[in-house]
Design an enzyme around this catalytic site. Structure first.
Site, PDB file in Angstrom:
ATOM      1  N   LYS A 204     -53.550   7.904   7.232  1.00  0.00           N
ATOM      2  CA  LYS A 204     -53.098   8.897   6.313  1.00  0.00           C
ATOM      3  C   LYS A 204     -54.042  10.094   6.382  1.00  0.00           C
ATOM      4  O   LYS A 204     -54.366  10.475   7.667  1.00  0.00           O
ATOM      5  CB  LYS A 204     -54.176   8.194   4.890  1.00  0.00           C
ATOM      6  CG  LYS A 204     -53.343   6.932   4.517  1.00  0.00           C
ATOM      7  CD  LYS A 204     -51.868   7.020   4.047  1.00  0.00           C
ATOM      8  CE  LYS A 204     -51.320   5.529   4.306  1.00  0.00           C
ATOM      9  NZ  LYS A 204     -51.685   4.367   3.400  1.00  0.00           N
TER      10      LYS A 204
HETATM   11  C1  PLP Z   1     -51.438   3.019   2.894  1.00  0.00           C
HETATM   12  C2  PLP Z   1     -50.636   2.840   1.679  1.00  0.00           C
HETATM   13  C3  PLP Z   1     -51.180   1.742   0.723  1.00  0.00           C
HETATM   14  C4  PLP Z   1     -52.152   0.723   1.015  1.00  0.00           C
HETATM   15  O1  PLP Z   1     -53.722   1.655   1.571  1.00  0.00           O
HETATM   16  P1  PLP Z   1     -54.409   0.773   2.320  1.00  0.00           P
HETATM   17  O2  PLP Z   1     -55.714   1.747   2.325  1.00  0.00           O
HETATM   18  O3  PLP Z   1     -54.028   0.255   3.673  1.00  0.00           O
HETATM   19  O4  PLP Z   1     -54.864  -0.583   1.492  1.00  0.00           O
HETATM   20  C5  PLP Z   1     -50.426   1.737  -0.560  1.00  0.00           C
HETATM   21  N1  PLP Z   1     -49.468   2.181  -1.052  1.00  0.00           N
HETATM   22  C6  PLP Z   1     -48.757   3.514  -0.325  1.00  0.00           C
HETATM   23  C7  PLP Z   1     -47.637   3.921  -0.591  1.00  0.00           C
HETATM   24  C8  PLP Z   1     -49.589   3.404   1.242  1.00  0.00           C
HETATM   25  O5  PLP Z   1     -48.879   4.496   2.204  1.00  0.00           O
END
Ligand code: PLP
Length: 404
Positions: A204
């Site tokens: 991210k």
């Molecule tokens: C990355 C992501 C999540 C989950 O995040 P984590 O930190 O991996 O638990 C949820 N929704 C979307 C759309 C994501 O891209």
């Protein structure tokens, strides 16, 4: 697998790949300042539940344009906290997009709610407000909208879609895990919905290893989420120590979803570089859009008016029917050329768990299902070089040319 005429040049059929090492679709970036910040946290008195939590939350809230932010230990925990805070329970329906990572829907199921999948717009792949209106019932307790690829949904249209005369307002959760740094009409992601959930996973925009944040303008929701991340304990240890009291009470069932001070130190340091990272992602996206403008088989997602896109992903829809190729072949050929393409996502309602538990099946969201057959995520991350970008464009051109 279809065999193109000029197949031999493709790495897939034994030719020389565009690059030997595989370019990943996303990658984190850690600076010396990040390492120093983490080292300072490790040498401090607090490894967890210390002063860096509030400091990180305040800095994050500012970036997200929200009065309050609550740090948790994953994006999934952030979504779970949001669904809990809104009081979703057994018998409640929550409308959600199928074009997302399963965690968006899993969070509803954790609280005993029923996910109701509403189809997406075929060009943006954002949840379609008309479909939300169609799926809203007297049992609808909330909406989870996904800012897919990094573009905010039209929250005003979603609010209007869920309105029913005489019925209570339906709150909206933004799954903004792709959208940190995005804006709609100048307003930042994090300030557009009742609660917004972010992820701090390494792919991210900024990372704490694992981590998440929820933002809200509602102090009652923020308080519920703070309690929820700490076992449901209604007072914190600072209060107890100030009052010289050992008393704590479990008011509601919570979890240990706390983020550590070590992670918050990293998050604070990473956050300072967010604007330049978003700018770099936008540069890469603009270069892709220019390169593919004259390639009819590669169609980038449509943009909503007046949005600042955070480009967590650069998703294209491959229109290959005319050249006797298919997405699976394009995917495999690009991987063999050294380009780490990906597919985001398998529509959630097609996963076996959802089919079994909620009796979902193909045909439920035809536009998301059709898009799933066409989508491809191209590599995009701030430290990608001009050479990396040129390799992606070259590899896509090479594969398409072999089939044309
Ligand atoms: C990355 C992501 C999540 C989950 O995040 P984590 O930190 O991996 O638990 C949820 N929704 C979307 C759309 C994501 O891209």
């Amino acid at each position: 697998m279809p065999q193109p005429l000029k197949a031999a040049q493709l790495a897939l059929f034994g030719g020389t790949p565009v690059r030997r090492d595989r370019l990943p679709y996303g990658h984190h970036e850690i600076s010396d300042a990040d390492v120093d910040a983490v080292a300072r946290a490790l040498r401090s008195d607090w490894l967890t539940s210390g002063p860096l939590i509030a400091e990180f939350e305040a800095a994050f809230a500012k970036v997200a344009g929200a009065p309050d932010a609550v740090a948790v230990n994953s994006g999934t925990a952030a979504l779970h906290a949001a669904i809990f805070a809104l009081g979703v329970g057994p018998g409640d329906e929550v409308i959600v997009s199928p074009m997302t990572f399963a965690a968006s829907a899993n969070a509803i199921v954790y609280q005993g709610g029923t996910p109701v999948f509403a189809d997406v717009d075929p060009d943006t792949l954002l949840i379609d407000p008309d479909e939300v209106a169609r799926k809203t019932t007297s049992r609808t307790r909330a909406i989870v909208a996904i800012d897919y690829a990094g573009q905010p949904c039209d929250y005003a249209a979603l609010r209007a879609a869920a309105e029913r005369p005489g019925a209570p307002r339906v709150p909206i959760v933004a799954d903004a895990c792709h959208a940190l740094g995005a804006r709609d009409h100048g307003r930042p992601a994090g300030s557009l919905a009742d609660i917004s959930a972010f992820s701090l996973h390494p792919v991210k925009h900024i990372t704490t290893g694992e981590g998440g944040v929820v933002t809200t303008a509602d102090p009652a929701l923020a308080a519920r989420m703070r309690t929820f991340r700490n076992h449901g304990i209604s007072s914190d240890h600072h209060q107890r120590s100030a009052q010289a009291s050992w008393l704590y009470e479990i008011d509601e069932l919570g979890y240990n979803y706390r983020l550590t001070d070590i992670q918050c130190a990293l998050g604070l340091s990473q956050l300072t570089r967010l604007p330049e990272r978003i700018a770099r992602r936008q540069e890469i996206a603009a270069a892709y859009s220019r390169a593919f403008a004259s390639v009819p088989e590669i169609r980038p997602l449509a943009l909503r008016p007046d949005v600042v896109h955070a480009y967590h992903l650069f998703v294209v829809q491959a229109e290959l029917a005319g050249i006797g190729c298919d997405r699976q072949t394009l995917f495999a050929a690009l991987r063999r050329e050294g380009i780490g393409v990906n597919v985001h996502y398998i529509p959630v309602h097609l996963h076996p768990f959802y089919r079994r538990r909620f009796r979902t099946a193909p045909g439920l969201c035809p536009r998301a299902e059709a898009a799933y057959e066409r989508i491809l995520s191209l590599p995009i991350f701030p430290s990608m070089s001009a050479r990396d970008l040129a390799d992606v464009v070259e590899a896509v051109g090479k594969v398409l040319a072999a089939f044309r």
